[in-house]
Design an enzyme around this catalytic site. Structure first.
Site, PDB file in Angstrom:
ATOM      1  N   ALA A   9       8.084  -0.311   4.873  1.00 14.19           N
ATOM      2  CA  ALA A   9       7.850  -1.674   4.117  1.00 14.19           C
ATOM      3  C   ALA A   9       6.907  -2.263   4.087  1.00 14.19           C
ATOM      4  CB  ALA A   9       9.294  -2.462   4.777  1.00 14.19           C
ATOM      5  N   GLY A  13       5.518   0.715   0.202  1.00 19.33           N
ATOM      6  CA  GLY A  13       6.878   1.069   0.412  1.00 19.33           C
ATOM      7  C   GLY A  13       8.007  -0.487  -0.181  1.00 19.33           C
ATOM      8  N   VAL A 117       4.373  10.470   0.362  1.00 20.67           N
ATOM      9  CA  VAL A 117       3.244   9.523  -0.307  1.00 20.67           C
ATOM     10  C   VAL A 117       2.233   9.283   0.882  1.00 20.67           C
ATOM     11  CG1 VAL A 117       2.840   7.184  -1.282  1.00 20.67           C
ATOM     12  CG2 VAL A 117       4.842   8.393  -1.735  1.00 20.67           C
ATOM     13  N   ASN A 119      -0.689   9.321   3.405  1.00 18.87           N
ATOM     14  CA  ASN A 119      -1.817   9.935   3.510  1.00 18.87           C
ATOM     15  C   ASN A 119      -2.277  10.927   4.733  1.00 18.87           C
ATOM     16  OD1 ASN A 119      -3.115  10.197   0.558  1.00 18.87           O
ATOM     17  ND2 ASN A 119      -3.122   8.116   0.837  1.00 18.87           N
ATOM     18  N   ARG A 150      -4.998   6.800 -13.144  1.00 21.63           N
ATOM     19  CA  ARG A 150      -6.357   6.217 -12.850  1.00 21.63           C
ATOM     20  C   ARG A 150      -7.384   6.702 -13.825  1.00 21.63           C
ATOM     21  NH1 ARG A 150      -5.871   5.843  -6.268  1.00 21.63           N
ATOM     22  NH2 ARG A 150      -5.293   3.944  -6.269  1.00 21.63           N
ATOM     23  N   HIS A 174      -5.591  15.059  -3.211  1.00 17.07           N
ATOM     24  CA  HIS A 174      -5.652  13.479  -3.179  1.00 17.07           C
ATOM     25  C   HIS A 174      -6.743  13.077  -2.692  1.00 17.07           C
ATOM     26  CE1 HIS A 174      -4.602   9.651  -4.503  1.00 17.07           C
ATOM     27  NE2 HIS A 174      -4.009   9.321  -3.120  1.00 17.07           N
TER      28      HIS A 174
HETATM   29  C1  2OP Z   1      -4.718   5.795  -3.021  1.00 19.65           C
HETATM   30  O1  2OP Z   1      -5.316   6.569  -3.524  1.00 19.65           O
HETATM   31  C2  2OP Z   1      -3.211   5.181  -1.366  1.00 19.65           C
HETATM   32  O2  2OP Z   1      -3.977   7.103  -1.554  1.00 19.65           O
HETATM   33  C3  2OP Z   1      -3.695   5.959  -2.119  1.00 19.65           C
HETATM   34  O3  2OP Z   1      -4.764   4.359  -3.371  1.00 19.65           O
END
Ligand code: 2OP
Length: 310
Positions: A9, A13, A117, A119, A150, A174
């Site tokens: 949260a 989240g 999600v 990392n 992005r 990522h």
């Molecule tokens: C980001 O790229 C949180 O990995 C995420 O902003």
């Protein structure tokens, strides 16, 4: 009504729960080690739904058993980056968080699709998959949709072309081995590599690669959450909407693109069963080479995580 459980949260989240509750009618459960925070934010989110007319319900708890009966689980729990940290610096601390959550999901929500999600996402997706024992297709990582969002934003800043007039995608990891498709993306009616001059394109790519860190640099103690929440929302729509949408996600490769044995960002068709198929685009040789390099990095890191955790 479909049930979605969001683990964590924190900013990602809670923003995800807020966005999902407004976007679709869902039974949403937020689970956080800080049960009070999860409960308080859940109340706030639910109280925002009356005027828009969403029928979603939102609850918060510290009890991981709340995941029971979920159709979809989103794992955002873990520590975000602080200034100067790379996503990989989070590996061991977040592995300790993701693994037990994933084991609990396997026990209480054995039919759920899991969206990871936390990392470093490609590595955490692998860990979550191996801890659940689920088929590969039911565990996917969120990164490519965010990175593509992005990328398109920076392209729009430079060219003025609306994102709706682009067909762009970011694959790979990522992280440093992100692979923005320069040869296979289209801006208006031209391939991206010819639509922009080299220096502009290079700066858009660099900015995309560093977009998360740029935000962390400004926030100092946290990372991005609005764009990640929308990216998660798109994946949830694709999965629960069952329409077979193709999105760039971190998924297990079993020979597609000549790569095997890792979770990596590639285009995949999603439905309620998870990943239905990896879509093999006709990439240029340099794009393929970049994907291969990305896969080698992830594989090395996953093997080292596995060694550490044995
Ligand atoms: C980001 O790229 C949180 O990995 C995420 O902003």
């Amino acid at each position: 009504m479909d049930k979605v459980t969001v683990f964590g949260a924190g900013h990602v989240g809670a923003t995800t729960a807020f966005y999902l509750a407004h976007r679709r009618d869902l039974d949403i459960s937020m689970v956080d080690i800080d049960g009070g925070k999860a409960r308080g934010l859940a109340l706030d989110i639910e109280q925002s739904l009356s005027y828009p007319g969403s029928r979603s319900t939102v609850s918060g708890s510290a009890d991981a058993g709340e995941v029971s009966g979920s159709d979809l689980v989103v794992i955002t729990a873990g520590t975000p980056r602080k200034r100067g940290m790379s996503r990989l610096d989070l590996t061991s601390v977040n592995a300790e968080v993701v693994e037990p959550i994933a084991r609990g999901v396997a026990e209480s929500a054995p039919n759920a699709v899991v969206v990871v999600v936390t990392n470093p996402v490609d590595e955490m997706t692998y860990l979550a998959w191996s801890a659940t024992g689920f088929p590969h297709r039911r565990v996917v990582g969120m990164a490519g949709v965010l990175d593509t969002s992005r990328f398109m934003n920076f392209l729009r800043n430079v060219t003025g072309v609306a994102a709706t007039d682009m067909e762009a995608m970011v694959l790979g990891t990522h992280g440093d081995d992100m692979v923005p498709l320069l040869d296979s993306s289209v801006l208006g009616d031209r391939p991206l590599s010819t639509a922009l001059d080299g220096a502009d394109l290079e700066s858009v790519v660099e900015r995309t690669r560093n977009a998360g860190a740029e935000i962390v640099g400004h926030l100092k103690t946290g990372s991005a959450y609005f764009a990640p929440a929308v990216a998660i929302g798109l994946m949830v729509d694709a999965i629960l909407g069952d329409g077979g949408d193709v999105l760039p996600v971190s998924t297990y490769l079993d020979g597609e693109y000549g790569i095997r044995g890792v979770f990596l960002g590639v285009p995949a068709r999603l439905d309620r069963s998870g990943v239905v198929e990896v879509v093999e685009l006709e990439l240029s040789d340099r794009e393929i080479r970049m994907l291969e390099r990305a896969s080698e990095g992830v594989l090395e890191r996953v093997l080292s995580i596995r060694r550490d955790r044995q």
